[in-house]
Design a protein around this motif. Structure first.
Motif, PDB file in Angstrom:
ATOM      1  N   GLU A 282       0.824  -1.218   0.000  1.00 52.35           N
ATOM      2  CA  GLU A 282       0.000   0.000   0.000  1.00 52.35           C
ATOM      3  C   GLU A 282       0.856   1.265   0.000  1.00 52.35           C
ATOM      4  OE1 GLU A 282      -0.675  -0.209   4.861  1.00 52.35           O
ATOM      5  OE2 GLU A 282      -2.386  -0.156   3.492  1.00 52.35           O
ATOM      6  N   TYR A 283       2.105   1.173   0.435  1.00 55.74           N
ATOM      7  CA  TYR A 283       2.969   2.358   0.489  1.00 55.74           C
ATOM      8  C   TYR A 283       3.299   2.895  -0.911  1.00 55.74           C
ATOM      9  CZ  TYR A 283       3.575   0.696   5.269  1.00 55.74           C
ATOM     10  OH  TYR A 283       3.352   0.261   6.548  1.00 55.74           O
ATOM     11  N   CYS A 284       3.067   2.076  -1.937  1.00 56.02           N
ATOM     12  CA  CYS A 284       3.351   2.521  -3.305  1.00 56.02           C
ATOM     13  C   CYS A 284       2.314   3.520  -3.818  1.00 56.02           C
ATOM     14  CB  CYS A 284       3.395   1.324  -4.251  1.00 56.02           C
ATOM     15  SG  CYS A 284       4.705   0.134  -3.908  1.00 56.02           S
ATOM     16  N   CYS A 285       1.290   3.789  -3.024  1.00 57.89           N
ATOM     17  CA  CYS A 285       0.228   4.684  -3.493  1.00 57.89           C
ATOM     18  C   CYS A 285       0.685   6.140  -3.554  1.00 57.89           C
ATOM     19  CB  CYS A 285      -1.004   4.565  -2.600  1.00 57.89           C
ATOM     20  SG  CYS A 285      -0.828   5.344  -0.979  1.00 57.89           S
ATOM     21  N   PHE A 286       1.800   6.464  -2.881  1.00 56.85           N
ATOM     22  CA  PHE A 286       2.288   7.850  -2.885  1.00 56.85           C
ATOM     23  C   PHE A 286       3.058   8.101  -4.168  1.00 56.85           C
ATOM     24  CE2 PHE A 286       2.199   6.721   1.733  1.00 56.85           C
ATOM     25  CZ  PHE A 286       1.118   7.527   2.071  1.00 56.85           C
ATOM     26  N   SER A 287       2.314   8.460  -5.198  1.00 54.34           N
ATOM     27  CA  SER A 287       2.900   8.624  -6.522  1.00 54.34           C
ATOM     28  C   SER A 287       2.657  10.026  -7.046  1.00 54.34           C
ATOM     29  CB  SER A 287       2.293   7.599  -7.484  1.00 54.34           C
ATOM     30  OG  SER A 287       2.802   7.751  -8.772  1.00 54.34           O
ATOM     31  N   ASP A 288       3.581  10.488  -7.887  1.00 57.91           N
ATOM     32  CA  ASP A 288       3.461  11.815  -8.491  1.00 57.91           C
ATOM     33  C   ASP A 288       2.777  11.781  -9.847  1.00 57.91           C
ATOM     34  OD1 ASP A 288       4.820  12.870  -6.309  1.00 57.91           O
ATOM     35  OD2 ASP A 288       6.780  12.628  -7.270  1.00 57.91           O
ATOM     36  N   ASP A 289       2.466  10.583 -10.346  1.00 56.00           N
ATOM     37  CA  ASP A 289       1.812  10.483 -11.653  1.00 56.00           C
ATOM     38  C   ASP A 289       0.911   9.259 -11.676  1.00 56.00           C
ATOM     39  OD1 ASP A 289       3.443   8.210 -12.193  1.00 56.00           O
ATOM     40  OD2 ASP A 289       5.053   9.540 -12.837  1.00 56.00           O
ATOM     41  N   GLU A 290       0.346   8.973 -12.845  1.00 57.30           N
ATOM     42  CA  GLU A 290      -0.588   7.862 -12.998  1.00 57.30           C
ATOM     43  C   GLU A 290       0.066   6.635 -13.627  1.00 57.30           C
ATOM     44  OE1 GLU A 290      -3.677   7.929 -11.817  1.00 57.30           O
ATOM     45  OE2 GLU A 290      -3.289   9.955 -11.059  1.00 57.30           O
ATOM     46  N   GLU A 291       1.376   6.651 -13.735  1.00 58.97           N
ATOM     47  CA  GLU A 291       2.063   5.518 -14.356  1.00 58.97           C
ATOM     48  C   GLU A 291       1.941   4.262 -13.502  1.00 58.97           C
ATOM     49  OE1 GLU A 291       6.063   6.140 -15.503  1.00 58.97           O
ATOM     50  OE2 GLU A 291       5.661   7.973 -16.647  1.00 58.97           O
ATOM     51  N   ALA A 292       1.909   3.125 -14.190  1.00 57.02           N
ATOM     52  CA  ALA A 292       1.828   1.846 -13.482  1.00 57.02           C
ATOM     53  C   ALA A 292       3.118   1.577 -12.723  1.00 57.02           C
ATOM     54  CB  ALA A 292       1.568   0.724 -14.480  1.00 57.02           C
ATOM     55  N   ILE A 293       3.001   0.815 -11.656  1.00 55.71           N
ATOM     56  CA  ILE A 293       4.171   0.439 -10.858  1.00 55.71           C
ATOM     57  C   ILE A 293       4.926  -0.679 -11.588  1.00 55.71           C
ATOM     58  CG2 ILE A 293       4.906  -0.627  -8.695  1.00 55.71           C
ATOM     59  CD1 ILE A 293       2.472   0.771  -7.414  1.00 55.71           C
ATOM     60  N   ASP A 294       6.243  -0.539 -11.696  1.00 55.98           N
ATOM     61  CA  ASP A 294       7.081  -1.579 -12.291  1.00 55.98           C
ATOM     62  C   ASP A 294       7.443  -2.594 -11.204  1.00 55.98           C
ATOM     63  OD1 ASP A 294       7.169  -0.373 -14.815  1.00 55.98           O
ATOM     64  OD2 ASP A 294       8.798   0.946 -14.199  1.00 55.98           O
ATOM     65  N   ILE A 295       7.098  -3.843 -11.453  1.00 55.82           N
ATOM     66  CA  ILE A 295       7.397  -4.910 -10.487  1.00 55.82           C
ATOM     67  C   ILE A 295       8.470  -5.800 -11.085  1.00 55.82           C
ATOM     68  CG2 ILE A 295       6.452  -6.753  -9.062  1.00 55.82           C
ATOM     69  CD1 ILE A 295       3.693  -5.527  -9.434  1.00 55.82           C
ATOM     70  N   MET A 296       9.625  -5.843 -10.447  1.00 58.77           N
ATOM     71  CA  MET A 296      10.786  -6.560 -10.973  1.00 58.77           C
ATOM     72  C   MET A 296      11.174  -7.725 -10.050  1.00 58.77           C
ATOM     73  SD  MET A 296      11.563  -4.927 -13.736  1.00 58.77           S
ATOM     74  CE  MET A 296      11.371  -3.325 -14.528  1.00 58.77           C
ATOM     75  N   ALA A 297      11.601  -8.808 -10.667  1.00 62.50           N
ATOM     76  CA  ALA A 297      12.062  -9.976  -9.911  1.00 62.50           C
ATOM     77  C   ALA A 297      13.581 -10.055  -9.951  1.00 62.50           C
ATOM     78  CB  ALA A 297      11.458 -11.251 -10.493  1.00 62.50           C
ATOM     79  N   TRP A 298      14.151 -10.544  -8.835  1.00 61.44           N
ATOM     80  CA  TRP A 298      15.589 -10.770  -8.712  1.00 61.44           C
ATOM     81  C   TRP A 298      15.773 -12.157  -8.089  1.00 61.44           C
ATOM     82  CZ3 TRP A 298      18.526  -6.269  -9.953  1.00 61.44           C
ATOM     83  CH2 TRP A 298      17.774  -5.086 -10.020  1.00 61.44           C
ATOM     84  N   PHE A 299      16.428 -13.071  -8.807  1.00 63.02           N
ATOM     85  CA  PHE A 299      16.572 -14.448  -8.336  1.00 63.02           C
ATOM     86  C   PHE A 299      17.970 -14.917  -8.705  1.00 63.02           C
ATOM     87  CE2 PHE A 299      14.915 -19.070  -9.141  1.00 63.02           C
ATOM     88  CZ  PHE A 299      15.553 -19.497  -7.986  1.00 63.02           C
ATOM     89  N   GLY A 300      18.743 -15.288  -7.688  1.00 62.29           N
ATOM     90  CA  GLY A 300      20.096 -15.732  -7.973  1.00 62.29           C
ATOM     91  C   GLY A 300      20.731 -16.450  -6.809  1.00 62.29           C
ATOM     92  N   PRO A 301      21.926 -17.001  -7.010  1.00 57.75           N
ATOM     93  CA  PRO A 301      22.651 -17.716  -5.963  1.00 57.75           C
ATOM     94  C   PRO A 301      23.366 -16.751  -5.030  1.00 57.75           C
ATOM     95  CG  PRO A 301      23.958 -17.674  -7.949  1.00 57.75           C
ATOM     96  CD  PRO A 301      22.660 -16.984  -8.284  1.00 57.75           C
ATOM     97  N   LYS A 302      24.012 -17.293  -4.032  1.00 64.75           N
ATOM     98  CA  LYS A 302      24.866 -16.493  -3.157  1.00 64.75           C
ATOM     99  C   LYS A 302      25.962 -15.825  -3.987  1.00 64.75           C
ATOM    100  CE  LYS A 302      28.027 -16.973   0.778  1.00 64.75           C
ATOM    101  NZ  LYS A 302      28.608 -17.908   1.787  1.00 64.75           N
ATOM    102  N   GLY A 303      26.221 -14.559  -3.668  1.00 63.83           N
ATOM    103  CA  GLY A 303      27.321 -13.858  -4.312  1.00 63.83           C
ATOM    104  C   GLY A 303      26.937 -12.960  -5.465  1.00 63.83           C
ATOM    105  N   THR A 304      25.663 -12.951  -5.872  1.00 59.79           N
ATOM    106  CA  THR A 304      25.273 -12.028  -6.939  1.00 59.79           C
ATOM    107  C   THR A 304      25.390 -10.588  -6.440  1.00 59.79           C
ATOM    108  OG1 THR A 304      22.949 -12.247  -6.305  1.00 59.79           O
ATOM    109  CG2 THR A 304      23.739 -13.625  -8.109  1.00 59.79           C
ATOM    110  N   ILE A 305      25.787  -9.700  -7.344  1.00 57.78           N
ATOM    111  CA  ILE A 305      26.092  -8.323  -6.960  1.00 57.78           C
ATOM    112  C   ILE A 305      25.415  -7.346  -7.927  1.00 57.78           C
ATOM    113  CG2 ILE A 305      27.945  -6.586  -6.871  1.00 57.78           C
ATOM    114  CD1 ILE A 305      29.829  -8.824  -5.961  1.00 57.78           C
ATOM    115  N   SER A 306      24.861  -6.298  -7.372  1.00 55.33           N
ATOM    116  CA  SER A 306      24.491  -5.119  -8.157  1.00 55.33           C
ATOM    117  C   SER A 306      25.445  -4.013  -7.729  1.00 55.33           C
ATOM    118  CB  SER A 306      23.040  -4.699  -7.889  1.00 55.33           C
ATOM    119  OG  SER A 306      22.141  -5.666  -8.377  1.00 55.33           O
ATOM    120  N   ALA A 307      26.265  -3.548  -8.672  1.00 57.24           N
ATOM    121  CA  ALA A 307      27.262  -2.529  -8.350  1.00 57.24           C
ATOM    122  C   ALA A 307      26.589  -1.286  -7.777  1.00 57.24           C
ATOM    123  CB  ALA A 307      28.046  -2.161  -9.610  1.00 57.24           C
ATOM    124  N   LEU A 308      27.362  -0.478  -7.062  1.00 56.20           N
ATOM    125  CA  LEU A 308      26.847   0.745  -6.454  1.00 56.20           C
ATOM    126  C   LEU A 308      26.255   1.643  -7.546  1.00 56.20           C
ATOM    127  CD1 LEU A 308      26.597   2.302  -3.771  1.00 56.20           C
ATOM    128  CD2 LEU A 308      28.828   3.316  -4.256  1.00 56.20           C
TER     129      LEU A 308
END
Length: 404
Positions: A282-308
């Motif tokens: 419900e916290y996603c309701c604080f939006s500045d526009d009418e665009e749909a919310i992007d829902i993304m999945a992240w699935f991986g083993p130990k050690g996966t990294i997203s750089a800074l």
């Protein structure tokens, strides 16, 4: 158990809306469009050459959409792929004699190619996803490999205080299911990150996704893009299409293979059955526009990294399985983090906050890092432009909700 004929009649129910969608590809050359129209009009007949000719149209469109910048590809080309994929699937089913393993896998392969490289039709936005659901009632025990390691839970007991001292980091606020007003006033408006507890206890995913065989049964035969490599800034980083079953076998439980990561992918648009296991906070309701919310999945083993890096949208990073540790920095620290100069990577920093090289990046000592370990059932609110480094401490599945 369904028959091929029953599946065909389910697929045929979309015929009229697909016919109407031909008006959405008016720019298509006359030959291709006429062929598609003829195949739609004669779907009920067995045509041994239909699949070959439809595939030729798909190949031609695929070549055209892969020329130049993906964002600049004309929509009618991708919509043609969607329509042609539907037709190829129909004729594939029409010519089948039995519902065997090979038939099911090839059906999903046709559908997934259309989803990955096509795009939604205005008149039937979920055409191919709905086509995939026509196969849901097929008995599947032989269509996926049962994994003996049924449970993916490998909990990490991390000493937070030790890590804070080691990295000279600061704590983030932790709130227990805060009121909407409190969250909005103190974190949305002030653009401050915060950890939220006990907000998704009702999600079926928290229990269902612990069983790897559940995921393999629901999604195992589906083709998705997998990132291969340690981190996306490396020169040997690449992407490959593979089934979820293949990804799990090669990269989730095989430590000697290259790192594979299903990252930042709209899996729940691709496979709506998995979307039933989660719900939009419900916290996603604080939006500045009418665009749909992007829902993304992240699935991986130990050690996966997203750089800074930082993102332009608000983000509720929700941990479902396993643990992730994160370093966060305010936008005011940007100059201390040494962003890449290349325009495609200027939202990514060169510094690794786990082992900052102060000789190479001396200004980093002026930055103020925040640190946390995110556990199953927790959400982390990341405001726009806040830098964050993410590392999986175990097999991990996360869901991001991005909104403006």
């Amino acid at each position: 158990m369904q028959t091929c004929e029953e599946i065909y009649y389910k697929l045929e129910s979309f015929k009229d809306s697909v016919k109407e969608s031909l008006s959405e590809i008016e720019e298509l050359d006359v030959t291709c469009k006429t062929n598609l129209q003829n195949y739609l009009n004669n779907m009920n007949s067995k045509n041994p050459t239909a699949i070959i000719k439809i595939q030729a149209i798909i190949d031609y469109m695929y070549e055209r959409v892969n020329i130049g910048n993906w964002k600049e590809v004309k929509l009618f080309l991708r919509k043609t792929i969607t329509i042609a994929s539907y037709l190829k699937l129909v004729y594939h089913v029409k010519q089948a004699d039995m519902l065997d393993d090979l038939f099911i896998k090839e059906s999903y392969k046709i559908i997934d190619f259309g989803i990955l490289f096509g795009c939604p039709l205005d008149r039937e936005p979920k055409l191919l996803q709905n086509c995939a659901s026509c196969f849901n009632d097929v008995s599947q025990p032989s269509f996926y490999n049962v994994c003996n390691d049924k449970c993916m839970v490998d909990s990490v007991q991390e000493s937070i205080d030790f890590e804070h001292n080691k990295y000279s980091t600061h704590h983030l606020d932790v709130l227990d299911c805060p009121s909407m007003e409190h969250f909005y006033r103190n974190y949305i408006l002030k653009e401050q990150p915060v950890i939220l507890n006990n907000c998704i206890n009702h999600w079926p995913a928290l229990s269902k996704w612990k069983d790897i065989n559940y995921l393999k049964k629901v999604a195992g035969s589906r083709t998705v893009p997998i990132e291969l490599g340690r981190v996306y800034t490396d020169t040997d980083w690449t992407q490959k299409l593979m089934t979820v079953d293949e990804f799990i076998s090669k990269h989730i439980y095989q430590c000697d293979s290259s790192t594979g990561y299903l990252a930042q992918y709209q899996l729940f648009e691709h496979i709506p059955e998995l979307k039933k296991d989660i719900s939009e906070p419900e916290y996603c309701c604080f939006s500045d526009d009418e665009e749909a919310i992007d829902i993304m999945a992240w699935f991986g083993p130990k050690g996966t990294i997203s750089a800074l890096h930082h993102d332009p949208k608000r983000n509720l990073l929700t941990q479902v399985i396993g643990e992730k540790r994160l370093f966060l920095f305010s936008p005011s620290d940007s100059d201390f983090l040494y962003p890449h100069e290349h325009e495609l990577l200027n939202n990514t920093a060169q510094v690794d906050p786990r082992e900052p090289d102060l000789e190479k990046y001396p200004k980093y000592k002026n930055a103020t890092p925040f640190y946390c370990v995110l556990h199953p059932g927790q959400m982390l609110y990341i405001p726009p432009k806040w830098w964050h480094f993410v590392e999986s401490l175990s097999i991990s599945i996360s869901v991001s909700f991005w909104w403006s």
